[in-house]
Design a protein around this motif. Structure first.
Motif, PDB file in Angstrom:
ATOM      1  N   ARG A  69       0.813  -1.214   0.000  1.00 50.86           N
ATOM      2  CA  ARG A  69       0.000   0.000   0.000  1.00 50.86           C
ATOM      3  C   ARG A  69       0.849   1.268   0.000  1.00 50.86           C
ATOM      4  O   ARG A  69       0.391   2.324  -0.400  1.00 50.86           O
ATOM      5  N   ARG A  70       2.094   1.162   0.455  1.00 47.00           N
ATOM      6  CA  ARG A  70       2.964   2.337   0.465  1.00 47.00           C
ATOM      7  C   ARG A  70       3.643   2.581  -0.878  1.00 47.00           C
ATOM      8  O   ARG A  70       4.416   3.525  -1.018  1.00 47.00           O
ATOM      9  N   GLY A  71       3.396   1.704  -1.829  1.00 46.95           N
ATOM     10  CA  GLY A  71       4.006   1.885  -3.141  1.00 46.95           C
ATOM     11  C   GLY A  71       5.333   1.176  -3.256  1.00 46.95           C
ATOM     12  O   GLY A  71       5.728   0.396  -2.387  1.00 46.95           O
ATOM     13  N   VAL A  76       7.417  -5.386   0.609  1.00 42.43           N
ATOM     14  CA  VAL A  76       6.631  -6.307  -0.223  1.00 42.43           C
ATOM     15  C   VAL A  76       5.502  -6.898   0.616  1.00 42.43           C
ATOM     16  O   VAL A  76       5.678  -7.209   1.798  1.00 42.43           O
ATOM     17  N   GLU A  77       4.337  -7.063  -0.006  1.00 42.80           N
ATOM     18  CA  GLU A  77       3.188  -7.657   0.691  1.00 42.80           C
ATOM     19  C   GLU A  77       2.796  -8.972   0.020  1.00 42.80           C
ATOM     20  O   GLU A  77       2.929  -9.124  -1.194  1.00 42.80           O
ATOM     21  N   TYR A  78       2.288  -9.902   0.838  1.00 38.90           N
ATOM     22  CA  TYR A  78       1.970 -11.253   0.377  1.00 38.90           C
ATOM     23  C   TYR A  78       0.475 -11.531   0.523  1.00 38.90           C
ATOM     24  O   TYR A  78      -0.159 -11.042   1.446  1.00 38.90           O
ATOM     25  N   PRO A 182      10.647  -3.141  -6.843  1.00 36.42           N
ATOM     26  CA  PRO A 182       9.877  -2.414  -7.847  1.00 36.42           C
ATOM     27  C   PRO A 182       8.458  -2.960  -7.945  1.00 36.42           C
ATOM     28  O   PRO A 182       8.180  -4.080  -7.543  1.00 36.42           O
ATOM     29  N   VAL A 183       7.576  -2.181  -8.542  1.00 40.94           N
ATOM     30  CA  VAL A 183       6.161  -2.564  -8.620  1.00 40.94           C
ATOM     31  C   VAL A 183       5.983  -3.850  -9.411  1.00 40.94           C
ATOM     32  O   VAL A 183       5.132  -4.670  -9.119  1.00 40.94           O
ATOM     33  N   ALA A 184       6.808  -4.061 -10.434  1.00 43.11           N
ATOM     34  CA  ALA A 184       6.591  -5.160 -11.384  1.00 43.11           C
ATOM     35  C   ALA A 184       7.223  -6.474 -10.951  1.00 43.11           C
ATOM     36  O   ALA A 184       7.510  -7.313 -11.776  1.00 43.11           O
TER      37      ALA A 184
END
Length: 533
Positions: A69-71, A76-78, A182-184
């Motif tokens: 949620r923080r970008g 990293v979130e699971y 990174p986002v990807a």
């Protein structure tokens, strides 16, 4: 996620991966999305164990990860993919299907990849060839090219697919590390990858030879030791197996309703359109009668006029498995996949009502499915059941939520004397209700099996030790008297107890597989209905 689904996910994770992975997985299911630190804090497990648990889940495709949620700058979130957890119920069915289609080699390939989550092609070929050679008579061996050929066929028919590559170059080693990514980083869907079904060139020639003087296996390579497919991992394509199961269910239903020749025509239509039809399509691609005739195997002995008659029969059948969309090419035909799944789900619901409440209640249930809305008096008349019995049966079905009561007032005040009370069956909500009952049943079966195994743990361990000793003695050529002496280490009462335990475990396994077939049909129908709206 319902409580029954969470419970079943927890039991499956516990049975396959142990208590620690089960605790991490269940907590993720209940929490939705968490980063590594929060997960370790809330589960009160050591950080290292949580990392390893997440690695196991990611390896088997049961856990996804990405920017939180923080970008991109945040941790990293699971999140757990519950559908992939439920696939563990079907592992025996996937392996059996691979065996029936591609023999022992196909069975071992799928079994190895399911056990490890994902593997390279070269590693799979080596492992499977090793196992097959080990079970062959001394001096015989399995050539690598034979295993490669079966692996290639599984990929060509889309039963195996490449794991999608991570978009970020440095993310492969940080899948379970709580550092900014990174986002990807999260892989895309496998089907979106252009090389999803492209086989790599692997430099793996030679065969495994079993030594005559040793139980070990010698590996003989010709060529370079490097295989050339490093970093290219393969996984089981569950969706393709599910399409195969769906097609088999439709073919079986046509065979039961009409005859074998009709089912072979439908089988041919499904086989011709399996690559061109999207996974969630309501219909297959349209096929002309001429194309169907050319694709039919000669062993079916179906002449062209007979084919036209069968197609007309299938189109006119109330089950509506086959539809006609045009007249060109001798007639254009499709298999109505959504209608077929709806009829299979309907037959399942009727069967459940008959088994639980008897044939008369099933008659009322079928009547309501066909007529949609009926008053109590109409139910009594159409079903030809006495008023008192019909009333009791309707109220019983109503209390179990298998039948619904709809009020239609003549006036705005909803006065009972001026209101129609109509009984009806809503197939989709009823299928969802039965699906939850199935999840509960499978959970109970797994719990019972775990309990039986735990209660007889000492006896099972003793039996395994004795079997290992016997196998070792047989390999060294021991005398029959020696083998008999070892076998007698298990007493007669213990042997009877073991037989009883195996019988119970087999019954539980069989029941679990049967319930899973019902789960698959209901889930397919629900997904098909949602996709069609």
């Amino acid at each position: 996620m319902t409580a029954q689904e969470v419970r079943l996910c927890g039991l499956l994770l516990q049975e396959h991966f142990g208590n620690v992975v089960e605790k991490v997985g269940t907590h993720l299911i209940r929490s939705g999305v968490l980063n590594l630190r929060a997960l370790a804090h809330e589960t009160k497990l050591p950080l290292d164990l949580v990392k390893k648990s997440l690695c196991v889940l990611v390896q088997h495709g049961m856990c996804t990860f990405g920017a939180g949620r923080r970008g991109p700058a945040g941790p990293v979130e699971y999140r757990i993919n519950c559908e992939h957890v439920f696939h563990m119920l079907r592992y025996p069915r996937y392996i059996y299907t691979a065996k029936s289609l591609y023999g022992d080699t196909g069975e071992l390939i799928v079994e190895e990849i399911l056990q490890r989550g994902q593997m390279t092609m070269s590693s799979t070929v080596k492992t499977v060839a090793d196992r097959l050679t080990h079970n062959m008579p001394e001096g015989q061996s399995m050539d690598y090219s034979e295993v490669v050929s079966v692996f290639s066929q599984l990929v060509e028919t889309h039963f195996l697919q490449r794991c999608p590559p991570l978009a970020s170059a440095g993310s492969s080693s940080s899948g379970a590390v709580d550092t900014p990514l990174p986002v990807a980083t999260q892989p895309t869907e496998p089907e979106n990858h252009p090389d999803c079904y492209k086989l790599p060139y692997i430099n793996l020639t030679g065969q495994l030879l079993q030594s005559k003087h040793s139980s070990h296996t010698k590996k003989l390579f010709s060529g370079q030791p490097l295989c050339g497919d490093d970093g290219i991992y393969w996984q089981v394509n569950f969706q393709r197996f599910h399409l195969h199961f769906r097609d088999q269910a439709i073919i079986s239903a046509v065979s039961c309703k009409l005859d074998q020749s009709s089912s072979e025509i439908v089988r041919t239509m499904l086989r011709m359109s399996e690559v061109t039809t999207p996974a969630h399509a309501a219909f297959t691609q349209a096929l002309s009668a001429n194309e169907i005739f050319r694709a039919l195997l000669s062993s079916y002995n179906i002449a062209r006029p007979i084919l036209d008659q069968y197609l007309s029969l299938l189109v006119d059948d109330p089950m509506e498995f086959v539809g006609k969309t045009g007249d060109s090419g001798g007639g254009m035909y499709v298999v109505n996949l959504h209608r077929a799944l709806a009829n299979l789900a309907r037959a399942t619901l009727e069967s459940v009502v008959q088994e639980r409440f008897g044939s008369r209640s099933a008659r009322i249930f079928r009547l309501l499915l066909r007529k949609r809305h009926l008053e109590q008096k109409q139910v009594e008349d159409f079903a030809m059941i006495p008023a008192k019995e019909a009333k009791d049966m309707l109220y019983k079905l109503l209390s179990e939520n298998l039948v619904q009561l709809q009020e239609i007032p003549k006036t705005p005040d909803y006065a009972p004397s001026r209101t129609f009370y109509l009984y009806t069956v809503n197939q989709l909500p009823t299928a969802r209700l039965l699906l939850q009952n199935c999840y509960k049943t499978v959970g109970n079966l797994i719990e019972r099996r775990l309990y039986e195994t735990k209660e007889n743990k000492r006896l099972l361990e003793k039996s395994q030790r004795i079997e290992a000793i016997l196998a070792s003695l047989q390999a060294t050529g021991a005398e029959a008297a020696q083998l008999t002496e070892v076998e007698e280490m298990i007493t007669v009462p213990e042997r009877q107890q073991l037989e009883s335990l195996r019988h119970h475990i087999n019954k539980l396994d069989s029941s679990e597989n049967q319930v899973d077939e019902t789960i698959f049909l209901l889930k397919s129908y629900i997904n098909s209905t949602q996709a069609s709206h």
